[in-house]
Design an enzyme around this catalytic site. Structure first.
Site, PDB file in Angstrom:
ATOM      1  N   CYS A  77       0.823  -1.213   0.000  1.00  0.00           N
ATOM      2  CA  CYS A  77       0.000   0.000   0.000  1.00  0.00           C
ATOM      3  C   CYS A  77       0.857   1.262   0.000  1.00  0.00           C
ATOM      4  CB  CYS A  77      -0.947   0.011   1.206  1.00  0.00           C
ATOM      5  SG  CYS A  77      -0.124   0.231   2.792  1.00  0.00           S
ATOM      6  N   THR A 272       8.210   5.446   2.821  1.00  0.00           N
ATOM      7  CA  THR A 272       7.468   5.297   4.078  1.00  0.00           C
ATOM      8  C   THR A 272       7.166   6.638   4.726  1.00  0.00           C
ATOM      9  OG1 THR A 272       9.543   5.033   5.268  1.00  0.00           O
ATOM     10  CG2 THR A 272       8.432   3.014   4.555  1.00  0.00           C
ATOM     11  N   ARG A 432      12.495   4.618  25.243  1.00  0.00           N
ATOM     12  CA  ARG A 432      11.259   4.932  24.519  1.00  0.00           C
ATOM     13  C   ARG A 432      10.102   4.343  25.288  1.00  0.00           C
ATOM     14  NH1 ARG A 432       8.576   1.300  21.043  1.00  0.00           N
ATOM     15  NH2 ARG A 432       8.234   2.897  19.478  1.00  0.00           N
ATOM     16  N   PHE A 921     -21.563  -6.582  24.023  1.00  0.00           N
ATOM     17  CA  PHE A 921     -22.823  -5.841  24.000  1.00  0.00           C
ATOM     18  C   PHE A 921     -23.218  -5.281  25.367  1.00  0.00           C
ATOM     19  CE2 PHE A 921     -27.287  -5.299  22.534  1.00  0.00           C
ATOM     20  CZ  PHE A 921     -27.021  -4.772  21.282  1.00  0.00           C
ATOM     21  N   GLY A1086     -24.845 -11.978  19.047  1.00  0.00           N
ATOM     22  CA  GLY A1086     -25.300 -12.459  20.353  1.00  0.00           C
ATOM     23  C   GLY A1086     -24.817 -13.844  20.714  1.00  0.00           C
ATOM     24  N   GLU A1268     -18.591 -14.397  22.298  1.00  0.00           N
ATOM     25  CA  GLU A1268     -18.359 -13.115  22.976  1.00  0.00           C
ATOM     26  C   GLU A1268     -17.789 -13.258  24.382  1.00  0.00           C
ATOM     27  OE1 GLU A1268     -21.871 -10.216  21.967  1.00  0.00           O
ATOM     28  OE2 GLU A1268     -22.655 -12.248  22.166  1.00  0.00           O
TER      29      GLU A1268
END
EC number: 1.17.1.4
Length: 1337
Positions: A77, A272, A432, A921, A1086, A1268
């Site tokens: 990319c 970059t 760092r 959720f 769910g 979940e």
């Protein structure tokens, strides 16, 4: 030199095929060229900025001087195609395919369950492939480093690491067995008391089945490219595009002439830095110079003074050079080299390290670039050259600050960098701290160096530089000068801290925020440096300088991630189960191999069709405003733009019941879609978007929960449940505490961004909608309403989804309506794929949460009463927010029986992008909130948190606060099992001992129980249908309403069909989810997708089997194919619809009572961490999970879901932070600013155990939905950190309760570990300045 007006032919190879581009466009990036030009869609778009690794390919080049072939991974990319002249590109399709030969990397990744949604998988394959081409027997350190630049949102990384261990030079077969032990040990060693009498199994794949690696099967480097490299060494290459000319000179003289001619032209080696400027900031360069072929820029030489490195050397090459040089030289000479190596190991990912050049890193002078402070304090020297001659300048603080007299002149270039040898009395350190240990820009970094008078500790020279504090690297030059001549002692340190804080200031409104934390790091790093130097002096002159105290010794060193080790234990199938029956076995994901070969097709991989157009959206830059005018005239004049679509073009309903597809009259958040531009190409559509002019009239926005409460701005009514008598409960308490917690939101960060491809059929208003969604029926309904046609004319198709996590429940419907309206207006197919920043801007995420509590308890830790108020930031539309707050209220009790409980909840209406469904959720927020006051109760009573949990835990058969019956037997079993499996008490003792011995580093351990409610609280949301066909050759086609998004639903459905029809799995196929085959399907969400669709598939197969029974009974010895032929001959229908009505559930909010959920899943997790009190960094040492999910349809899929959800939870609770400006604009719009967990963040010991014999009588085959549940258990890491912070505060005399908000980032951990450094920094009074970001929770 005169630049040729004629373009050269661009020549490179892709997967062994020669590519010649006679009119190469310098602005064309490799990713789009592969996908659109060559139709190689295996390489994925994930972020567009080199931050996620989904687009990874391997680049191979030939160096004619050394005659070496180099292979390296790269982000396609970011790569302009012109950069590839003379290179060979290998994509995932070139590594292997099902049509030719599947490569061992691809095969093992699939067999070890290393892919779930599969969208990141091609990138994972390519990173490993590039490593193996360079290092056929890599070390585990090399393997984990190779994956630094690859993100996965599904798996939790453990199975990926386990897969790649099989290629390691050192023996790794034990890891693949999943026992956590050496394969020579007896397997029963992993058993515990509950395993007795059960046939437990460890590991999910069998290494004996793996193909060996055969290097002879790899592509050879094309000999033609070798010849080209030799012949074209002396020829300048020129590629002209419409707006940009790319020039690649062959020698230094030509380069200098070009730089003199085009002084503003950037030199691009890996693209970059310049590439990101062009993409993110819209910077345009008419001329780009690519100097990579010039030997002078690749020089590497040892001189008397140090190491000379060519400016075009990549950071990966620099690392490899330093790793080779350091062991060969005396230690005293290599201090700067070692400091650089320390930074190089965590800087970016391997793809960026392989592309980015040392010269580019230096000259781009990013404030957070980690190498520059170290190079500067090391007195590095830049060799510059121009047509006017050569000169050398110091790479110092003035150069990094961009002072004119210390900088490059416009016509100069950096040829090389001299990195000096250190001296005996030199001490150099690098520091760092980032939001994630690897592949994340530093919050603050530093380089520090001191030179002493020989054989003394008197400072001769001192240099301290910091990055991340201002727009450029800053120096504490004045402070250092004041300290020369001083002795290296505590008085010097105290003065140094005061001087540095006085010299280096940071505005309270500084971009990036975290102001007090960044100030603290200035002195924390300085203290670490002080101790490192003392330690070094002691090693050099042990008689002269004392040993460091134990207290201070613990401050030394940063955390390093070890390769994680996994263990997966589950109950094996009954020995009497037929071998052909796949249920209960760890079957490979149905698309696993296709994921790994890149052959799995996602929405935006669908091949182009004739006349298709590309759509891009214009979004609101205002949080709340009236739309005064929309002027599209300039946009329509952009070449290639076909039309602009607005709300006026919608024939029917503009969006859903609560959300407009196209804004009309008013915008209610930043990122709301106002109109759309359709054009012949994606680039032209984007250009059109920039030309749309919209005039707004601002209105007052509401952004935070606090604002919403103040303005009484809510959706719906208050949700409330209550049991017992609150007032009486508080009266019976020995003590009452009150408090609050803020929990931040979370981005879904599915790797596949939202995509829609709409194709009008040309008659009867029919339209095919290919969409990445969790709810195809919802898309169908609202597209039909928008176009004012019947639903039967809208055909929705979803083959697979590249990750969703709730984020593709409601939002894809809006995108589908936007695209369908455009298709309707133009009469042409429309392709609409969001870019990562658009997706993150528009779609919202997990709801930020604010909770207030009042809790009463007795001295022995029994909770007598709790009064709870919960608020969520819903954003600008209702979406799923009412359901989310309902679930948060219903699930607040978690695993605890609280006799007197009142829970109230509100969904706050604000002018932020509308938040939506997200895995868990509401429970991840509500559960963390509850556990935070459990810990506070523990602190108040002086009892351990696990005792408070145990005392108040549900036991046996109980009623929930909303009067649903609950049998907590398995909750208690999971608790005891996890206690035993994790060796909790012995490890807790070890943690306490460690903490006594270490002042600046602390460990913490926590064990957290969970009661998770599966499903939705209305029966109609559990209905499901399936359609099963048997063809005359005996093959079976299964379709159902569930959507595959990585959770393995299709794999499980094939297993169900195989068992019920009693045919081999190879006979059963699944094609796609479509509204044509299964209408009115419920949303896949769910955790019940496999439950309900499994019941429907089972029903259809049982119908078919029953029809076949008379034929089978007549010929019991016959083959399946014979029975099917006979059935056809007898006119027996070989097609059946299966149906499941759904679990009977209900919830009455008027009474606060109901059977709200079908069933519960229990689990317990124990996690141990270590924190660095000076930086806030933490390391996840070990996690043990026990989950009540025994009779799994597919234990590999379910364990993968548990691990993946857990790591997503670790992200939610410890690192993922969404930032908004005071105007409501989201800052965190990509992997550069928003950090999800990477390989370095998973526990070093990661163990999952499925509780045996835990039956679920209402679900198919006694299984449980666990998609979940594992996410909440990630908070065991949060509370382990809390435990460590509590130990710090106790040791420092900070008594009283404290609260830690979520996410528990490096900033929050550091600032909670209060000490004299946090005390000495300047503090800013809230209200006296405008903050960079606001707290929306």
């Amino acid at each position: 030199m005169a630049c040729s007006t004629q373009s050269d032919a661009l020549v490179f190879f892709v997967n062994g095929r020669k590519i010649i581009e006679r009119n190469a466009n310098p602005e064309k990036l490799l990713l789009s060229y592969l996908r659109k030009g060559l139709h190689l869609s295996g390489t994925k778009y994930g972020c567009g900025i080199g931050g996620c690794g989904a687009c990874t390919v391997m680049i191979s080049t030939y160096e004619p001087t050394s005659k070496k072939i180099m292979h390296y991974p790269a982000n396609s990319c970011l790569l302009p195609i012109c950069l590839l002249h003379g290179s060979a590109v290998t994509t995932v399709e070139g590594v292997g395919s099902t049509k030719t030969r599947v490569h061992p990397i691809q095969e093992r990744l699939a067999k070890c369950h290393g892919s779930q949604c599969g969208f990141c998988t091609p990138g994972m394959v390519m990173s490993m492939y590039a490593l193996l081409r360079n290092h056929p027997d890599p070390s585990m350190e090399q393997i984990t480093a190779a994956l630094d630049g690859n993100l996965c949102r599904c798996t939790g990384y453990r199975p990926i690491i386990d897969t790649y261990k099989s290629f390691a030079g050192e023996a790794a077969c034990c890891q693949l067995r999943g026992t956590g032990q050496c394969c020579l040990d007896k397997e029963e060693d992993v058993c515990s008391s509950s395993d007795k009498g059960n046939q437990m199994h460890s590991g999910l794949c069998n290494p004996e089945e793996f193909q060996p690696v055969d290097p002879t099967q790899e592509f050879i480097f094309p000999p033609e490219l070798m010849r080209m490299a030799q012949e074209q060494q002396k020829r300048t290459l020129v590629f002209h595009g419409e707006r940009t000319t790319w020039i690649s000179p062959s020698n230094l003289r030509e380069l200098l002439e070009l730089k003199a001619m085009y002084p503003k032209a950037p030199l691009v080696v890996g693209n970059t830095s310049v590439g990101l400027e062009m993409k993110l900031d819209g910077v345009h360069h008419p001329v780009i110079i690519h100097p990579t072929r010039i030997p002078d820029l690749h020089v590497v030489s040892n001189t008397n003074n140090g190491l000379v490195i060519g400016a075009a050397c990549s950071l990966a090459q620099l690392r490899d050079i330093l790793m080779k040089v350091v062991p060969e030289l005396p230690e005293e000479k290599t201090k700067i080299f070692r400091a650089l190596l320390q930074q190089l190991k965590t800087l970016a990912g391997e793809q960026i390290r392989s592309l980015a050049s040392l010269g580019g890193h230096i000259v781009s002078r990013g404030s957070t670039w980690d190498l520059n402070p170290v190079l500067a304090v090391g007195n590095s020297v830049l060799s510059l050259v121009s047509k006017d001659g050569t000169r050398q300048i110091p790479l110092n603080d003035q150069f990094l600050a961009g002072y004119g007299n210390a900088d490059l002149k416009p016509k100069e270039i950096i040829v090389s960098v001299l990195i000096p040898y250190s001296k005996k009395d030199d001490f150099v350190s690098a520091f760092r701290q980032a939001e994630r240990r690897k592949n994340a820009a530093s919050v603050v970094n530093a380089g520090m160096r001191v030179l002493f008078k020989p054989n003394t500790d008197i400072i001769m020279d001192l240099n301290i530089l910091y990055g991340g504090i201002g727009p450029t690297t800053v120096s504490a030059r004045k402070s250092c000068q004041r300290l020369i001549g001083r002795q290296w002692n505590e008085q010097m340190l105290d003065e140094a801290c005061k001087l540095v804080l006085g010299e280096i200031s940071l505005s309270p409104s500084a971009p990036g925020g975290k102001v007090e934390y960044r100030r603290t790091l200035l002195v924390s790093f300085l203290f670490k440096f002080y101790l490192e130097v003392l330690y070094g002096l002691n090693k050099m002159y042990p008689a002269k300088y004392p040993d460091l105290s134990k207290k201070n010794l613990s401050a030394l060193g940063a955390f390093h991630s070890e390769a994680p080790q996994g263990m997966q234990t589950y109950q094996d199938v009954d020995p009497a189960q037929p071998p052909q029956d796949p249920v209960g076995r760890p079957i490979m994901h149905q698309s696993g191999v296709k994921h790994a070969t890149g052959e799995a097709v996602y929405c935006n991989d669908i091949r182009a069709v004739a006349e298709e157009l590309f759509l891009a959206v214009v979004t609101s830059p205002r949080a709340h405003a009236k739309i005064v005018t929309i002027d599209v005239s300039e946009a329509l004049n952009v070449p290639g733009v076909v039309d602009v679509v607005t709300a006026e073009d919608v024939p029917g309903k503009n969006g859903t019941d609560d959300e407009q597809a196209y804004a009309k009259d008013e915008v209610i958040c930043v990122g709301q879609i106002v109109c759309a531009v359709v054009a012949e190409s994606a680039v032209q559509a984007k250009q059109g978007v920039e030309k749309v002019k919209i005039e707004y009239e601002d209105l007052e926005p509401i952004l935070t929960i606090e604002d919403a409460i103040k303005h009484n701005s809510y959706f719906g009514n208050e949700k409330k449940i209550e049991q017992g008598n609150i007032e009486e409960g508080f009266k019976s308490a020995d003590e009452i505490i009150e408090g609050e917690i803020h929990i931040g939101g979370q981005e879904h960060f599915y790797l596949e961004t939202n995509s829609v491809f709409v194709v009008p059929r040309g008659e009867d208003n029919e339209m095919d909608v290919h969409v990445s969604t969790q709810d195809a029926a919802n898309v169908q309904e609202f597209v039909a309403l928008a176009l004012d046609v019947q639903s039967s004319k809208i055909m929705c198709h979803t083959k697979r989804v590249g990750g969703a996590f709730g984020g593709k429940v409601t939002k894809p419907t809006i995108f589908a309506v936007v695209a369908a309206v455009a298709a309707n207006k133009t009469g042409r197919p429309i392709r609409f794929a969001l870019e990562r920043d658009e997706d993150m801007l528009i779609t919202g995420g997990r709801h930020p949460f604010f909770g207030k509590y009042k809790v009463g308890f007795t001295n022995d830790g029994r909770i007598t009463a709790a009064d709870i108020e919960s608020y969520i930031n819903a954003g600008c539309t209702l979406d799923e927010s009412e359901l989310v707050i309902e679930y948060a209220v219903l699930k607040t009790d978690n695993a605890y029986k609280i006799p007197n409980l009142r829970v109230r909840g509100r969904a706050c209406k604000t002018n932020l992008p509308s938040n939506t469904a997200f895995r868990g959720f509401g429970f991840p927020q509500a559960g963390l909130f509850t556990e935070s006051w459990i810990v506070t109760v523990a602190a108040q009573t002086g009892l351990p948190p696990e005792k408070i949990r145990e005392i108040n835990m549900y036991k046996g058969v109980n009623l929930t606060p909303f009067k649903e019956e609950l049998d907590a037997t398995n909750l208690v079993k999971c608790w005891k099992e996890c206690m035993e499996k994790s060796e909790y008490y012995s490890r807790k003792t070890a943690v306490e001992e460690f903490n006594k011995q270490n002042y600046w580093k602390k460990k913490g351990i926590a064990i957290i129980p969970m009661k998770f409610s599966v499903g939705l609280n209305a029966t109609q949301y559990h209905q499901a249908a399936a359609l099963v066909h048997i063809y005359t050759d005996g093959s079976v086609l299964v379709t159902h309403g569930g959507i595959e998004m990585g959770q393995g639903i299709h794999t499980k459905m094939l297993q169900v069909a195989s068992r019920e029809l009693k045919v081999p799995l190879s006979y059963v196929h699944f094609c796609e989810t479509s509204t044509i085959t299964v209408p009115n399907a419920i949303v896949t969400a769910g955790s019940i997708g496999s439950d309900v669709n499994g019941k429907a598939v089972q029903n259809a197969c049982q119908i078919l089997r029953k029809r076949l029974e008379p034929i089978i009974n007549k010929n019991p010895e016959g083959k399946w194919e014979d029975w099917i032929t006979e059935a056809y001959d007898q006119s027996v229908s070989l097609s059946a619809t299966g149906y499941f009505r759904g679990y009977m559930v209900n919830m009455n909010w008027d009474t606060g009572e109901g059977q709200a959920f079908p069933y519960f899943v229990f689990g317990v997790a124990c996690s141990e961490v270590e924190i660095d009190c000076l930086t806030g960094d933490h390391k996840n040492i070990r996690t043990d999970i026990v989950m009540d999910a025994c009779f799994s349809i597919n234990p590999a899929v379910d364990i993968g879901q548990i691990e993946g959800a857990f790591v997503q939870g670790v992200g939610l609770y410890t690192m993922e932070e969404i930032k908004f400006s005071p105007e409501g604009e989201q800052y965190t719009l990509g992997p550069d600013t928003y950090k999800i967990p990477a390989v370095c963040d998973i526990p070093e010991q990661f163990r999952v155990y499925l509780l045996p014999n835990s039956r679920n009588p209402i679900a198919i085959y006694s299984s449980k939905g666990i998609g979940e549940a594992g996410l909440f258990l990630g908070c065991s890491v949060f509370f382990a950190i809390w435990d460590a912070v509590a130990a710090v505060r106790k040791e420092r005399g900070l008594t009283g309760t404290f609260i830690l908000n979520s996410p528990l980032t490096v900033e929050r951990i550091r600032m909670a570990c209060a000490d004299n450094f946090t005390d000495m920094i300047p503090k800013d009074k809230p209200g006296t300045y405008k903050p960079w970001a606001i707290d929306i929770a």
